[in-house]
Design a protein around this motif. Structure first.
Motif, short mmCIF file in Angstrom:
data_model
loop_
_atom_site.label_atom_id
_atom_site.label_comp_id
_atom_site.label_asym_id
_atom_site.label_seq_id
_atom_site.Cartn_x
_atom_site.Cartn_y
_atom_site.Cartn_z
N ALA A 150 0.70 -1.19 0.15
CA ALA A 150 -0.12 0.05 0.20
C ALA A 150 0.82 1.18 0.12
O ALA A 150 0.62 2.10 -0.55
N GLY A 151 1.92 1.23 0.63
CA GLY A 151 2.85 2.54 1.00
C GLY A 151 3.56 2.79 -0.60
O GLY A 151 3.53 3.88 -1.24
N LEU A 152 4.15 1.75 -1.07
CA LEU A 152 4.70 1.62 -2.37
C LEU A 152 3.66 2.26 -3.56
O LEU A 152 4.01 2.89 -4.49
N ALA A 153 2.48 1.44 -3.35
CA ALA A 153 1.57 1.92 -4.35
C ALA A 153 1.31 3.51 -4.33
O ALA A 153 1.12 4.21 -5.42
N LYS A 154 1.06 3.83 -3.21
CA LYS A 154 0.67 5.25 -3.02
C LYS A 154 1.95 6.11 -3.55
O LYS A 154 1.60 7.52 -3.77
N ALA A 155 2.97 5.75 -3.53
CA ALA A 155 4.39 6.45 -3.90
C ALA A 155 4.48 6.30 -5.38
O ALA A 155 5.23 7.13 -5.86
N GLY A 156 3.56 5.41 -6.09
CA GLY A 156 3.58 5.44 -7.54
C GLY A 156 4.39 4.34 -8.12
O GLY A 156 4.37 4.20 -9.40
N ALA A 157 4.53 3.28 -7.46
CA ALA A 157 5.36 2.27 -7.88
C ALA A 157 4.25 1.46 -8.79
O ALA A 157 3.09 0.95 -8.48
N ARG A 158 4.67 1.12 -10.12
CA ARG A 158 3.77 0.49 -11.20
C ARG A 158 4.33 -0.85 -11.33
O ARG A 158 5.48 -1.31 -11.42
N ASN A 159 3.28 -1.94 -11.33
CA ASN A 159 3.42 -3.15 -11.54
C ASN A 159 4.49 -3.88 -10.27
O ASN A 159 5.27 -4.61 -10.32
N LEU A 160 3.84 -3.46 -9.38
CA LEU A 160 4.31 -3.77 -7.86
C LEU A 160 4.27 -5.17 -7.64
O LEU A 160 3.32 -5.87 -7.76
N ARG A 161 5.31 -5.83 -7.20
CA ARG A 161 5.42 -6.99 -6.61
C ARG A 161 6.16 -7.20 -5.31
O ARG A 161 7.32 -7.01 -5.26
N VAL A 162 5.44 -7.54 -4.32
CA VAL A 162 6.14 -7.97 -2.92
C VAL A 162 5.80 -9.35 -2.68
O VAL A 162 4.59 -9.97 -2.42
N GLU A 163 6.76 -10.09 -2.75
CA GLU A 163 6.82 -11.41 -2.20
C GLU A 163 7.68 -11.88 -1.09
O GLU A 163 8.83 -11.79 -0.87
N PRO A 164 6.89 -12.36 -0.05
CA PRO A 164 7.59 -13.11 1.07
C PRO A 164 8.37 -14.14 0.75
O PRO A 164 7.95 -15.02 0.08
N PHE A 165 9.45 -14.43 1.51
CA PHE A 165 10.12 -15.69 1.50
C PHE A 165 11.04 -15.82 2.76
O PHE A 165 11.23 -14.94 3.64
N ASP A 166 11.32 -17.01 3.09
CA ASP A 166 12.18 -17.40 4.16
C ASP A 166 11.42 -16.84 5.66
O ASP A 166 12.09 -16.75 6.41
N PHE A 167 10.05 -16.94 5.46
CA PHE A 167 9.64 -17.02 6.67
C PHE A 167 9.52 -18.14 7.69
O PHE A 167 9.35 -19.27 7.28
N ASP A 168 10.05 -17.83 8.92
CA ASP A 168 10.28 -19.09 9.84
C ASP A 168 9.49 -19.06 11.13
O ASP A 168 9.72 -19.79 11.96
N GLY A 169 8.33 -18.52 10.87
CA GLY A 169 7.33 -18.19 12.16
C GLY A 169 7.50 -16.81 12.68
O GLY A 169 6.46 -16.55 13.47
N HIS A 170 8.73 -16.33 12.55
CA HIS A 170 8.83 -14.90 12.95
C HIS A 170 9.43 -14.09 12.06
O HIS A 170 8.86 -13.28 11.77
N ALA A 171 10.90 -14.43 11.74
CA ALA A 171 11.42 -13.62 10.78
C ALA A 171 11.04 -13.87 9.34
O ALA A 171 10.54 -14.94 9.08
N CYS A 172 11.07 -12.88 8.48
CA CYS A 172 10.66 -12.92 7.09
C CYS A 172 11.59 -12.08 6.27
O CYS A 172 12.02 -10.99 6.66
N SER A 173 11.62 -12.49 4.84
CA SER A 173 12.24 -11.45 3.66
C SER A 173 11.24 -11.08 2.73
O SER A 173 10.27 -11.99 2.62
N TYR A 174 11.36 -10.06 2.26
CA TYR A 174 10.36 -9.53 1.23
C TYR A 174 11.02 -9.15 0.15
O TYR A 174 11.87 -8.39 0.05
N ARG A 175 11.08 -9.75 -1.06
CA ARG A 175 11.40 -9.28 -2.55
C ARG A 175 10.63 -8.31 -2.91
O ARG A 175 9.49 -8.72 -3.13
#
Length: 180
Positions: A150-175
């Motif tokens: 939502a934040g990046l869409a408001k900033a004008g990001a087009r064709n935005l993709r936010v993909e979570p990965f390496d979620f271990d139940g607590h920590a997570c990374s987002y591409r």
């Protein structure tokens, strides 16, 4: 280490974004979990109470979708709630001027102001391509994903993709990627 807590403005922002959907039944469930929205919100709320409040709220508001999608919708709604405040409205209005590259850095910085335990790391892979690692997702990577989207869409990001990965139940990374 001190008790892990979420700050008052985070709780206020989340439940302001829910608006009329905050039913007496939902408020009662939250109260039973340790978050009484009819009383003044304390300066600090324990992380476990906040995580349970997210779980209860996402399940109640979005019962027809899977857990990650419910959390994502709750996170995206938080940005809409921020826009309902005078300061938030002015801040979000600046995001298109800043553009998504600067906003992704500010999102990372903003995560550090919501509680005393979240650690983030931003790694720039190239223009419009970043990875954010966070130390705690409070039960689902969907919530922070919704905030980032939502934040990046408001900033004008087009064709935005936010993909979570390496979620271990607590920590997570987002591409995070968008069209430059």
């Amino acid at each position: 280490m001190a008790e892990q807590v979420v700050y008052r403005h985070t709780i206020e922002g989340l439940f302001r974004s829910i608006g009329r959907r905050l039913t007496p039944e939902l408020k009662n469930q939250l109260k039973q979990a340790g978050l009484d929205l009819d009383a003044p919100i304390p300066r600090n709320t324990p992380r476990v109470v906040f995580a349970e409040a997210l779980r209860i709220t996402s399940r109640e508001l979005y019962p027809d979708v899977d857990t990650d999608e419910a959390y994502r919708r709750l996170g995206a709604g938080l940005i809409q709630g921020v826009e309902q405040t005078l300061l938030g409205k002015a801040l979000v209005a600046m995001w298109p001027i800043f553009g998504p590259e600067r906003v992704v850095v500010r999102i990372q910085e903003s995560f550090a102001t919501v509680n005393n335990y979240l650690q983030t790391e931003l790694e720039t892979q190239g223009v419009a391509h970043h990875i954010i690692r966070v130390s705690e997702c409070n039960g689902s990577p969907g919530y922070l994903r919704g905030i980032i989207e939502a934040g990046l869409a408001k900033a004008g990001a087009r064709n935005l993709r936010v993909e979570p990965f390496d979620f271990d139940g607590h920590a997570c990374s987002y591409r995070i990627q968008w069209d430059p």
